[in-house]
Design an enzyme around this catalytic site. Sequence first.
Site, PDB file in Angstrom:
ATOM      1  N   GLU A   1      36.273  33.213  42.043  1.00  0.00           N
ATOM      2  CA  GLU A   1      35.822  34.856  42.524  1.00  0.00           C
ATOM      3  C   GLU A   1      35.937  35.600  41.172  1.00  0.00           C
ATOM      4  OE1 GLU A   1      37.607  38.264  45.409  1.00  0.00           O
ATOM      5  OE2 GLU A   1      38.965  36.710  44.722  1.00  0.00           O
TER       6      GLU A   1
ATOM      7  N   GLU B   1      39.253  42.176  53.181  1.00  0.00           N
ATOM      8  CA  GLU B   1      40.354  42.145  52.449  1.00  0.00           C
ATOM      9  C   GLU B   1      40.555  43.788  51.682  1.00  0.00           C
ATOM     10  OE1 GLU B   1      41.907  39.378  48.647  1.00  0.00           O
ATOM     11  OE2 GLU B   1      39.838  40.304  48.417  1.00  0.00           O
TER      12      GLU B   1
END
Length: 267
Positions: A146, A245
């Site tokens: 990521e 998130e």
Amino acid sequence: MPRFAANLSMMYTEHDFPDRFAAASADGFDAVEYLFPYAHDAGELRQRLDGNGLRQVLFNAPPGARDSGERGTAALPGREAETRSGIDRALDYAAALGCPRVHVMAGLVRPDATPAELAAHRGTYLSNLAWAAERAAPAGVDILIEPINGRDMPGYFLNRQAEAHAVVRDVAATNLKVQLDLYHCQIVEGDLTATLRRDLPTGRVGHLQIAGVPDRHEPDGGELNVRHLFEVVDDLGFDGWIGCEYVPRAGTSEGLGWLNDYRGENA
């Protein structure tokens, strides 16, 4: 229609962690993700999932000495044994939880690192990721990387989408994929619609995440047009999950109007 997973590390923090599974299920979530499972017995977590009709779709491999500020070790030369031991531990949890994705964090590098040092970091990263992908493949687990913005995590090795896709291409493992967090991507480079249209059709994106920009609260607050982004994701036929998130402004359930409205419009 996109599928949404509650991130239990950031959402439902008004409840003790084991009770967040039931809270997410009560709000209509079918899946959850969170940062790390290792403080809890895998069997207990599996019971929470099964008892609430939930799927585990993502968690992170051990990040090194997190309490001391470390944010992964996969790109840190000399830490290969620790990185690979952590990946094995993560795969044990993934098997117990039925989780098909594990995010492996790269780690922090010095701002004054030389080109030679950066090359060594990248070489270590590629080697560890190739090892992890080979290790995870028989279990049907994808390894994810990521890009993370430097405002929230200064010094993180991987910041831009093109860098992540280059790593995936160089490793050339079919189960190594990019975790595209639209919050981080907007802060670093923006142009989210073009990014989605460019990268989702490649098959190299294994997971999406969303939060409001700039404050990482509910995704409908701030500068993102999340309805438009969800339509783009839907039009492109992405069949993975979108992890929520974000840090709720107040109570988690009270802040889910954006999701309830979207579900109602697409029922």
